[in-house]
Structures are given as structure tokens and as C-alpha cells.
Design a protein around this motif. Sequence first.
Motif, short mmCIF file in Angstrom:
data_model
loop_
_atom_site.label_atom_id
_atom_site.label_comp_id
_atom_site.label_asym_id
_atom_site.label_seq_id
_atom_site.Cartn_x
_atom_site.Cartn_y
_atom_site.Cartn_z
N HIS A 188 0.85 -1.20 0.00
CA HIS A 188 0.00 0.00 0.00
C HIS A 188 0.88 1.24 0.00
N VAL A 189 0.43 2.27 -0.71
CA VAL A 189 1.10 3.57 -0.72
C VAL A 189 0.07 4.62 -0.37
N LYS A 190 0.41 5.51 0.55
CA LYS A 190 -0.48 6.61 0.89
C LYS A 190 0.35 7.87 1.14
N SER A 210 13.51 6.98 5.10
CA SER A 210 13.69 6.22 6.33
C SER A 210 12.85 4.95 6.24
N ALA A 211 13.11 4.05 7.17
CA ALA A 211 12.42 2.76 7.08
C ALA A 211 12.23 2.16 8.47
N GLU A 212 11.22 1.32 8.57
CA GLU A 212 11.02 0.47 9.74
C GLU A 212 10.91 -0.95 9.24
N GLY A 263 8.36 -13.59 12.61
CA GLY A 263 8.33 -14.98 12.24
C GLY A 263 8.58 -15.17 10.76
N LEU A 264 7.60 -15.72 10.05
CA LEU A 264 7.73 -16.00 8.63
C LEU A 264 7.39 -14.81 7.75
N VAL A 265 6.91 -13.73 8.36
CA VAL A 265 6.40 -12.60 7.58
C VAL A 265 7.25 -11.36 7.84
N ALA A 266 7.53 -10.61 6.77
CA ALA A 266 8.19 -9.31 6.87
C ALA A 266 7.13 -8.22 6.72
N LYS A 267 7.14 -7.25 7.63
CA LYS A 267 6.21 -6.13 7.58
C LYS A 267 7.03 -4.85 7.64
N ASP A 268 7.25 -4.23 6.49
CA ASP A 268 8.15 -3.10 6.37
C ASP A 268 7.40 -1.83 5.99
N ARG A 269 7.89 -0.70 6.51
CA ARG A 269 7.32 0.61 6.20
C ARG A 269 8.44 1.53 5.75
N PHE A 270 8.21 2.24 4.66
CA PHE A 270 9.23 3.13 4.10
C PHE A 270 8.63 4.52 3.87
#
Length: 287
Positions: free
Chosen positions: A200-202, A238-240, A245-252
Motif C-alpha cells: 500500500h502507498v499513501k 527512512s524505514a522500519e 516470524g515468517l512474515v516481513a512487515k516493512d514501512r518506508f
Amino acid sequence: MAVANAHLTSSFTSIRLRSSDFSSVKSFPATKSHLYLLVSPRIDSTRNKNVMMCASVDGVDSITSRSFSLFGPETDYVPMPIVLIDQDTDPDATIVQLSFGDRLGALLDTMKALKDLGLDVLKGTVTTENSVTQTKFFITRLSTGRKVEDPDVLERIRLTIINKVLKYHPESSERLAMGEAFGVKPPEKKIDVEIATHIHVKEDGPRRSLLSVETADRPGLLLEIIKIMSDINVTVESAEIDTEGLVAKDRFHVNYRGAALNSSLSQVLVNCLRYYLRRPETDEESY
């Protein structure tokens, strides 16, 4: 003593460790006396755990930590390992946070591994709340004294932390994507990339946008995402980076030539990411 500012309530424990405490790693010789500090989080029938911090009386550099059961053997339940790399909260340092249920982990060995990457550990904190222990490191580049910006180094930090989790808690391999290649037991369930991938992009103000990416984790994932954005001239501010676990949840936080992404470019970015992330066999040579 190497444990400073210990704060204890009936349900919350916080321990702060000075950066000087991590200058070297030593084992505990059998001939030395040791001072033990028992730190007791809330005890209930489901998670009967305490955390013990142990330090030699003649030095602050030989601190270690261990978890133990008060009322019998440990449960077979394997908690969710979480590794979070936070670039936003602290203006001067990159924050790396690790949690794995009530397992405290090997602090000094992890700190040494980070230093081997050319990083300076400013401080570390250990917090236990509601039977979940979180270890947090504040790090900068040794060469610059600034937070880590290089995506390659960020990925190496992430993989280094995960490798330490696998080393000291081999049971975690069944909950981590890296357990397939480096753990003692691969995950029983594989993540369906098609189902797991969400992008998603906002808008996040007039000058930048917020990109959220959730997908099946794999080695090199962060570099892959950064490379895709670079190919279409999208700049990462910047990034978080959050590995659950098995999933990557990234925010940029991203921009295009100093401005937020318009709807057309946002759609291009989403399409490019979706195409590559749903192809887990992609490797760096295919770029």
C-alpha cells in the motif's frame, strides 16, 4: 555494578545497560564470586518465568543473562520471534529491537556480532512486560557516528540478529523463514507468497509518501525492495523493518524528486513490487 537503573514493579521490569558494559565478552570462571540480581516480572499460571541477570563482582564486562522456570519444565509452546529495525524514533541512532516471548537471549554475544559489522552500540535496554522480553539496541556506524543508512548493512544487521536467535534458541527455527536453510527444524507451514503479499502507498504530507509492504520473509528481501524502488527513481528517506516470524512487515517513507508520489507512480511502484515479491525464487543475479 553493570546493571544500572533497575526498575521493578509487580508487572513491569526495565533494565538499562551502559554501552561500556558491552566492551568485551568474557565467560564466568568457576573460581570467581558472582552477584546475582533476581528480576521478577509478574508470575502467573501460564508463564512461570523469571529473568536472572548475573555479573561478576570484579568487573562490569562479564554480565550475562538467562531465563529459567520457577515451577517445573518449560512449555513446548514456541513464541513468535520478532526483529524490528526502527529508523524513525531516534534522530541519531538506529534502533534494533528483538523479542522472543520470555527468552532473554545472549546479550553480549549479540552486541559483539553487531560491533563486528562496524557498528557502535550506544546503549542497550531489556524490558519485560506481560511475560514478553524485549531487547533493544541503539546503534550507529563506527566510521561516521551516525545512524545506519546503507540498506546492505541494515539487511546484514537483520540477518545477524536472526542468526543469533537461531543459535541460542534453536526451537525458533520452526517459526522463522531462515529456519528453512539455517535452523534445526524448518517451518511446518510455508507462507503462500500470493496470499501474504500486501502493498500500500499513501500520502504522508506534501513531500513524502508512506509505503507499506507485507510479504513472506526471505534472505535479501530488504535489498530486493530497495533495488526495485531505486530502479524507478523512488528515494527512501527512512524505514522500519519488522520481521515477525515468517512474515516481513516493512514501512518506508519515500519521495520522488523531493515530493510525494502521485497516483500513477504509486501504482507503478506497487505493480513492480508485487511482481518481484511474488517470485520468491528471484535472486540478486537476476537483477
